[in-house]
Design an enzyme around this catalytic site. Structure first.
Site, PDB file in Angstrom:
ATOM      1  CG  ASP A 108       7.959   1.064 -10.947  1.00 56.24           C
ATOM      2  OD1 ASP A 108       6.692   1.383 -11.360  1.00 56.24           O
ATOM      3  OD2 ASP A 108       8.930   0.863 -11.772  1.00 56.24           O
ATOM      4  NE  ARG A 162       6.851   2.444 -14.243  1.00 60.95           N
ATOM      5  CZ  ARG A 162       8.031   3.069 -14.607  1.00 60.95           C
ATOM      6  NH1 ARG A 162       7.801   3.674 -15.518  1.00 60.95           N
ATOM      7  NH2 ARG A 162       9.002   2.501 -14.216  1.00 60.95           N
TER       8      ARG A 162
END
Ligand SMILES: [Zn+2]
Length: 203
Positions: A133, A135
């Site tokens: 991930d 982000r």
């Protein structure tokens, strides 16, 4: 609501009406000064009300948001957020342009290809030497601050998102469960996120 006067962040405010099938929203655009990426806050109701608003932090998913893909739950999650905000009378969707949990569209398609060959969503990213991930929510914190909020009620099943926003100075006073989009096509994807990425399965 504050006027968008942060020159360091965004030289020209761009804020407009956005009538939708979910109600009459407004949209305000942001440009990240570090990488030039463009993001949007879609908001509804009185932004001068200082009670912590309902917020959904949504990362762009071309396949799910625009094409109706059932590989993930992004499209229904976005629609559910807009509907819930309209029903509640006030709230914000932060639409962040970080496709594929931050790896971009090209790499996301490479990961889909590996998933078609049997890898799960996490192992596919790792096989490509990409983060599970990638982000970043710094810009989300900035957008909230610009609109005038440092305390929010966050609609999410992802504890990591809560923690990252807190690290960036956002006071998440409540995590609101966000149930939408589970189907047979994405059941394994969501199970992987629950089993290996700490998500709370939305069922
Ligand atoms: Zn998606």
């Amino acid at each position: 609501m504050k006027e968008n006067r942060n020159m360091e962040f965004n030289a020209v405010p761009a804020d407009a009406k956005l009538p939708t099938k979910y109600g009459d929203f407004r949209i305000r655009s942001y440009v990240d000064p570090i990488d030039g990426s463009e993001h949007a806050a879609i908001y509804y109701g009185d932004m001068n009300n200082q009670t912590p608003p309902l917020v959904r932090v949504h990362s762009e998913c071309l396949t799910g948001d625009a094409l109706g893909s059932l590989r993930c739950d992004c499209g229904p999650q976005l629609q559910h957020a807009l509907k819930t905000i309209q029903r509640e009378g006030r709230g914000i969707v932060l639409y962040l342009r970080q496709e594929g949990r931050g790896i971009g569209l090209f790499a996301k398609m490479q990961a889909y290809n590996l998933q078609d060959r049997g890898l799960d969503t996490l192992d596919a990213n790792l096989a490509l030497n990409l983060p599970a991930d990638g982000r970043n929510y710094k810009i989300a914190a900035h957008m909230l601050s610009d609109i005038g909020y440092d305390s929010i009620r966050l609609m999410t099943n992802n504890p990591d998102k809560v923690e990252q926003l807190v690290e960036h100075g956002v006071n998440v006073v409540e995590r609101v469960e966000h149930k939408a989009g589970l189907c047979s096509e994405n059941r394994e994807y969501l199970r992987t996120k629950a089993a290996r990425m700490r998500h709370i399965l939305p069922i």
